[in-house]
Design an enzyme around this catalytic site. Structure first.
Site, PDB file in Angstrom:
ATOM      1  N   ASP A  39     -22.304  16.772  12.923  1.00 54.41           N
ATOM      2  CA  ASP A  39     -20.910  16.817  13.374  1.00 54.41           C
ATOM      3  C   ASP A  39     -20.022  16.753  12.132  1.00 54.41           C
ATOM      4  OD1 ASP A  39     -18.326  16.328  14.354  1.00 54.41           O
ATOM      5  OD2 ASP A  39     -19.168  15.513  16.213  1.00 54.41           O
ATOM      6  N   ASN A  41     -21.022  31.273  20.409  1.00 58.08           N
ATOM      7  CA  ASN A  41     -20.026  31.075  21.476  1.00 58.08           C
ATOM      8  C   ASN A  41     -18.908  32.102  21.336  1.00 58.08           C
ATOM      9  OD1 ASN A  41     -17.932  29.965  19.664  1.00 58.08           O
ATOM     10  ND2 ASN A  41     -19.481  28.363  19.373  1.00 58.08           N
ATOM     11  N   LYS A  88     -13.994  10.097  17.201  1.00 59.20           N
ATOM     12  CA  LYS A  88     -14.131  10.674  15.858  1.00 59.20           C
ATOM     13  C   LYS A  88     -13.097  10.103  14.896  1.00 59.20           C
ATOM     14  CE  LYS A  88     -16.079  14.999  17.578  1.00 59.20           C
ATOM     15  NZ  LYS A  88     -16.713  16.230  17.135  1.00 59.20           N
TER      16      LYS A  88
HETATM   17  O1  C5P Z   1     -17.245  16.859  20.006  1.00 58.67           O
HETATM   18  P1  C5P Z   1     -16.792  18.255  19.987  1.00 58.67           P
HETATM   19  O2  C5P Z   1     -17.790  19.185  19.380  1.00 58.67           O
HETATM   20  O3  C5P Z   1     -16.328  18.772  21.289  1.00 58.67           O
HETATM   21  O4  C5P Z   1     -15.492  18.220  19.032  1.00 58.67           O
HETATM   22  C1  C5P Z   1     -14.778  19.349  18.686  1.00 58.67           C
HETATM   23  C2  C5P Z   1     -14.190  19.205  17.325  1.00 58.67           C
HETATM   24  O5  C5P Z   1     -15.213  18.811  16.408  1.00 58.67           O
HETATM   25  C3  C5P Z   1     -13.645  20.505  16.750  1.00 58.67           C
HETATM   26  O6  C5P Z   1     -12.588  20.170  15.893  1.00 58.67           O
HETATM   27  C4  C5P Z   1     -14.815  21.079  15.975  1.00 58.67           C
HETATM   28  O7  C5P Z   1     -14.394  21.920  14.920  1.00 58.67           O
HETATM   29  C5  C5P Z   1     -15.477  19.823  15.447  1.00 58.67           C
HETATM   30  N1  C5P Z   1     -16.928  19.890  15.329  1.00 58.67           N
HETATM   31  C6  C5P Z   1     -17.505  19.782  14.110  1.00 58.67           C
HETATM   32  N2  C5P Z   1     -18.871  19.787  13.979  1.00 58.67           N
HETATM   33  C7  C5P Z   1     -19.660  19.929  15.079  1.00 58.67           C
HETATM   34  C8  C5P Z   1     -19.084  20.051  16.335  1.00 58.67           C
HETATM   35  C9  C5P Z   1     -17.710  20.025  16.437  1.00 58.67           C
HETATM   36  O8  C5P Z   1     -16.791  19.688  13.108  1.00 58.67           O
HETATM   37  N3  C5P Z   1     -20.951  19.962  14.917  1.00 58.67           N
END
Ligand code: C5P
Length: 397
Positions: free
Chosen positions: A304, A207, A339
């Site tokens: 995540d 990205n 979260k």
């Molecule tokens: O749910 P989403 O991916 O949009 O959430 C974003 C937050 O979660 C950010 O702080 C990102 O660093 C973290 N994140 C993470 N692991 C993932 C996806 C997102 O730590 N696989």
């Protein structure tokens, strides 16, 4: 606030010397004492009278001046200072400091002082990128001096690139963070940048994250006294040598490194734009093109990382980031709840002027019962404001 602190602002010969006037004004406004050192070259760019009037004290310039030494000698000046900020710092003065020369008042004072030294480089991009300058930066930073910037953009000479001195507000924020030491004794773990999920040896999914926000947070936390570990995806940035940087490529690597370092951390900041999916199979050889049929990539969800941390380490302060293109506040708040975070910092990534890859950001800091909007500013300023706000909210445990 820098109340009752003794700050030396040192100017060297660079067109950015005019910005030091504003820096001195900000420091004075916060009720600190300011003394000015000017090299001979600095006086070609801004007059000593201007600096004297702003600081309220006579200018210090000559090492071998009996009258000046009798008033406040260089050793006395060195002992007086809590912090010395060289702003602007020319390539020449950077070289002298990093090699330990004491050939003029400024470098002699730095040698003789126990004060924290901040260097705000300002020079043409070619000079900044010169191998010897880069070596001097590494050396100066290994001596414990804090390098502030430089920024990128258009330069006085018309070039575009790295080497622009940071803005006075950004330098002031670093001084303030150092003086307040809000995160003294804290360990902060930060994820930054994108991840890359390999499809085959030459292709990957990723990205637009540049890592600038995460690196700015790392610098701001370090300036505030924290010991910082930065788990970074592939970016084109360099952190201060006092920050531990762990380079990773994929989300799974990032997850493994976070798991390794989280135990010791007091604060976790998930700023990385972690890829949500990765290819189920990474081809060991380059996939050959066949334009007669579609190519299907099967993707599986990545772990995540942030959720894992909040589920397993609820005793820590946990801050997430949320990149949204619509309903920014609502979606971010949903994430805060889902979260179980202490704070979520929401970015609007649909705008070109902020967030992804930009130098500036404009964010909302969302906690369980409130939302705080921060005005658009450079990422380093936003980083300082985020940390200050989180601290003030006194949720650091
Ligand atoms: O749910 P989403 O991916 O949009 O959430 C974003 C937050 O979660 C950010 O702080 C990102 O660093 C973290 N994140 C993470 N692991 C993932 C996806 C997102 O730590 N696989």
């Amino acid at each position: 606030m820098l109340k009752n602190k003794n700050i030396i602002v040192a100017l060297t010969g660079s067109i950015a010397a005019y910005k030091a006037a504003e820096l001195v004004r900000l420091i004075k406004k916060s009720e600190a004492e300011v003394r000015i050192i000017m090299t001979d070259a600095a006086k070609e760019f801004i007059t000593p009278i201007t600096m004297q009037a702003l600081s309220g004290n006579p200018i210090h310039s000559n090492l071998l001046d009996m009258e000046a030494e009798a008033a406040m000698g260089h050793i006395e000046l060195a002992k007086w200072a809590d912090a010395i900020v060289v702003s602007p710092c020319s390539a020449n003065t950077l070289a002298k400091i990093s090699q330990g020369l004491g050939s003029d008042l400024l470098t002699a004072v730095i040698l003789a002082s126990e004060a924290k030294v901040f260097l705000a480089p300002a020079m043409n991009q070619q000079m900044w990128n010169a191998q010897i300058t880069q070596e001097n930066v590494v050396r100066a930073s290994s001596l414990g001096h804090k390098i502030l910037g430089p920024g990128e953009g258009e330069q006085a000479c018309g070039d575009i690139g790295s080497g622009r001195m940071l803005e006075p507000e950004e330098i002031f924020a670093a001084l303030e963070a150092f003086s307040l030491s809000l995160l003294e004794g804290k360990k902060v773990l930060i994820t930054a940048g994108p991840t890359q999920e390999p499809i085959d040896p030459v292709r990957y999914l990723s990205n637009h994250s540049s890592g600038k926000m995460g690196y700015a947070l790392a610098e701001a936390a370090e300036a505030a006294g924290a010991s910082v570990t930065l788990v970074s995806g592939p970016v084109n940035l360099r952190a201060s040598s006092s920050i531990e940087v762990i380079d990773v490529v994929t989300a799974k690597d990032m997850f493994a490194e976070v798991k390794r370092s989280i135990e010791a951390a007091d604060i976790f900041i998930g700023c990385a734009a972690v890829a949500d999916y990765s290819p189920v199979n990474t081809h060991s050889q380059k996939i050959k093109k066949n334009l007669n049929e579609n190519l299907l990539l099967e993707l599986e969800p990545n772990p995540d990382i942030l959720k894992f941390v909040s589920e397993n380490y609820s005793n820590k302060t946990i801050i997430g980031f949320s990149a949204e293109t619509e309903n920014v506040e609502d979606f971010a708040r949903e994430k805060l709840v889902a979260k179980n975070l202490d704070f979520i910092v929401a970015n609007d990534v649909s705008r070109n002027d902020i967030a992804f890859n930009a130098a500036e950001n404009e964010v909302l800091i969302i906690s369980k019962d409130k939302t705080k909007a921060l005005a658009k500013a450079s990422k380093i300023l936003v980083a300082h404001q985020i940390l200050n706000y989180i601290h003030q909210d006194s949720l650091l445990h």
